[in-house]
Design an enzyme around this catalytic site. Structure first.
Site, mmCIF file in Angstrom:
data_model
loop_
_atom_site.group_PDB
_atom_site.id
_atom_site.type_symbol
_atom_site.label_atom_id
_atom_site.label_comp_id
_atom_site.label_asym_id
_atom_site.label_seq_id
_atom_site.Cartn_x
_atom_site.Cartn_y
_atom_site.Cartn_z
ATOM 1 N N GLY A 134 33.747 51.428 49.226
ATOM 2 C CA GLY A 134 33.085 50.227 49.721
ATOM 3 C C GLY A 134 31.627 50.176 49.309
ATOM 4 N NE ARG A 135 28.627 47.259 45.404
ATOM 5 C CZ ARG A 135 28.210 48.098 44.458
ATOM 6 N NH1 ARG A 135 29.050 48.973 43.922
ATOM 7 N NH2 ARG A 135 26.962 48.066 44.026
ATOM 8 C CG HIS A 165 57.373 30.154 22.321
ATOM 9 N ND1 HIS A 165 57.729 31.130 23.226
ATOM 10 C CD2 HIS A 165 58.085 30.397 21.184
ATOM 11 C CE1 HIS A 165 58.629 31.922 22.660
ATOM 12 N NE2 HIS A 165 58.859 31.505 21.424
#
Length: 476
Positions: free
Chosen positions: A278-279, A451
């Site tokens: 985490g921060r 495609h």
């Protein structure tokens, strides 16, 4: 005393974008930054990790060249050269940001700003830039004052720093965060990564590709727990099959001398322990009390949907708000805040925020997971289309993974798109646009896709959700 219409504190992907937009709106703008422009994203996060992950991808591809009918011998890698390439990319981009700020008339002031009141700041010396060492980039105690400034409006964009692991031994030498990982001059033989979210998973992919013995520990029941459950489980299987040791539902209790990591009854020996749990917001020494700016119980600055704090004229953006700690969210918040300050009725909507994790295969998502959609009371249909059934993925040589669509059962409105596979970070944009425009499964399926492309996977997933699959067998 410097005077501005707007003074931005912090030059990361939120701050510099806010400064540019405000200057374009005709405001006189100053930006205070204590290090190189670009913040965590350009200097220690998004860009440098992706540069190194690209080197890992090239290395892995060349090692498998024989599968493509190409012969390559004595394949190896030069880790210092990989770091040098990363540094060159970072410098090019940060120099570019500095040039943009100058071209737009933004006054850049090198230093650290501290509020002395709701409309004034002291600017202190920036001090040394700890690019290589692992440590907090926003000092708790600023250096000597070198300038002062006043402004009619402020944007606080000081970001965040990695959180440390709150267990015994979490501060031992060799225990690093993602910042410290960039200071490693060689690939560790054994690395234990604590935290299985995006940061930990990306570093696990990178070091494993370069030959490290990798163990990743996650306390939740799956990797990347913020993602749809099927994505996290698929990544865990993929990592395990490639030789990465995955410990989920597990917690580190302590780290002892010699870098022995205690996980329940297990004891894991490592040369490096990388913490990605985490921060925390960079609000130390900002003087928020002097300005009267309110924070929540975690220390993040409280803002409304116009990024206004409780103090008139003071806005906050990016990680420091705790809303969504993503560079692209910070940038969008910066644009919104600058427009509001310039007199426009702008607001930010967090309901359509794509996220990407650059593991191999990549992960990307937007909107509601299957579980979140059901919890919100939606009657849903969910369907997957595997990349193994896609022609372009076959020619590309990368068929692992799937595209999953979550939609309303009655009207077919797209509620979420979740991708595990090649180029997921690029493909997710169609999902974000679909949700933003309130598109339905029919509309996605009826849109002609080129495609052969990886982008066809979204159309094929929509067809599968409608019960009209073309390139996979129907459900029985």
């Amino acid at each position: 005393m410097r005077e501005f219409d707007l003074l931005v504190l912090g030059g990361g992907p939120g701050g510099y974008v806010a400064a540019l937009r405000a200057a374009q709106r005709g405001l006189s703008v100053g930006l205070v930054e204590k290090e190189r422009p670009g913040g965590v994203c350009l200097n220690w996060g998004c860009i440098p990790t992706k540069a190194m992950l690209r080197s890992a991808e090239v290395f892995q591809t060349v090692k498998a060249a024989a599968e493509y009918g190409v012969h390559a011998e004595n394949v190896g890698f030069d880790y210092p050269a990989i770091r040098q390439r990363k540094d060159g990319i970072v410098k090019t981009l940060t120099d570019g940001v500095a040039g943009l700020l100058k071209a737009n008339g933004v006054t850049v002031v090198e230093g650290h700003a501290t509020f002395t009141g709701p409309a004034t700041v002291d600017i202190h010396e920036a001090g040394p830039s700890p690019i290589a060492p692992d440590g907090p980039r926003y000092a708790a105690e600023p250096a000597a004052r070198i300038d002062q400034a006043t402004a009619r409006n402020f944007v606080i964009a000081t970001g965040s720093t990695p959180a440390r692991l709150p267990v015994p031994g979490g501060d031992l030498p060799g225990v690093i965060t993602s910042d410290g990982a960039f200071g490693l001059t060689e690939v560790p033989e054994r690395i234990v990564i604590i935290g299985g979210s995006a940061v930990g998973a990306e570093w696990a992919s990178l070091f494993h590709a370069f030959g490290s013995e990798v163990t990743i520990v996650e306390m939740q029941d799956r990797l990347v727990p913020a993602e749809d459950a099927e994505i996290g489980k698929a990544l865990g299987r993929s990592f395990t099959q490639r030789g990465i040791t995955v410990l989920t539902g597990a917690s580190v209790t302590e780290i002892t001398e010699g870098l022995r990591v205690h996980v329940g009854d297990r004891k894991l020996d490592a040369d490096v322990v990388l913490v990605g749990v985490g921060r925390r917001p960079n609000t130390a020494a900002l003087g928020l009390d002097a300005a009267g700016v309110a924070t929540d119980e975690r220390g993040f600055i409280v803002v409304d949907d116009q990024l206004r704090t409780n103090v008139a004229g003071v806005h906050a953006i990016g990680d420091v708000t705790g809303k969504a700690l993503l560079a692209h969210v910070a940038s969008h918040q910066g644009i919104t805040a600058a427009d509001v300050i310039a007199g426009h009725d702008a607001r930010i909507d967090y309901t359509v925020v794509p996220a990407a994790t650059f593991t191999h295969p990549e992960i990307a998502s937007v909107g509601l997971s299957e579980a979140a959609a059901r919890d919100a009371g939606h009657d849903i249909v969910a369907a997957k289309f595997p990349f193994s059934a896609l022609g372009r993925a076959r020619t590309f040589g990368d068929t692992e993974g799937f595209v999953k669509i979550v939609a309303g059962e009655r009207h077919g409105e797209v509620l979420g798109v979740h991708i595990f596979g090649p180029s997921a970070s690029d493909l997710i944009t169609e999902g974000a646009l679909a949700i933003s425009l309130e598109a339905t499964l029919d509309e996605l399926a009826d849109t002609i896709h080129a495609h052969p492309t990886l982008g066809e996977s979204g159309m094929e997933a929509a067809l599968t959700a409608l019960g009209l699959p073309v390139h996979v067998p129907p459900k029985r």
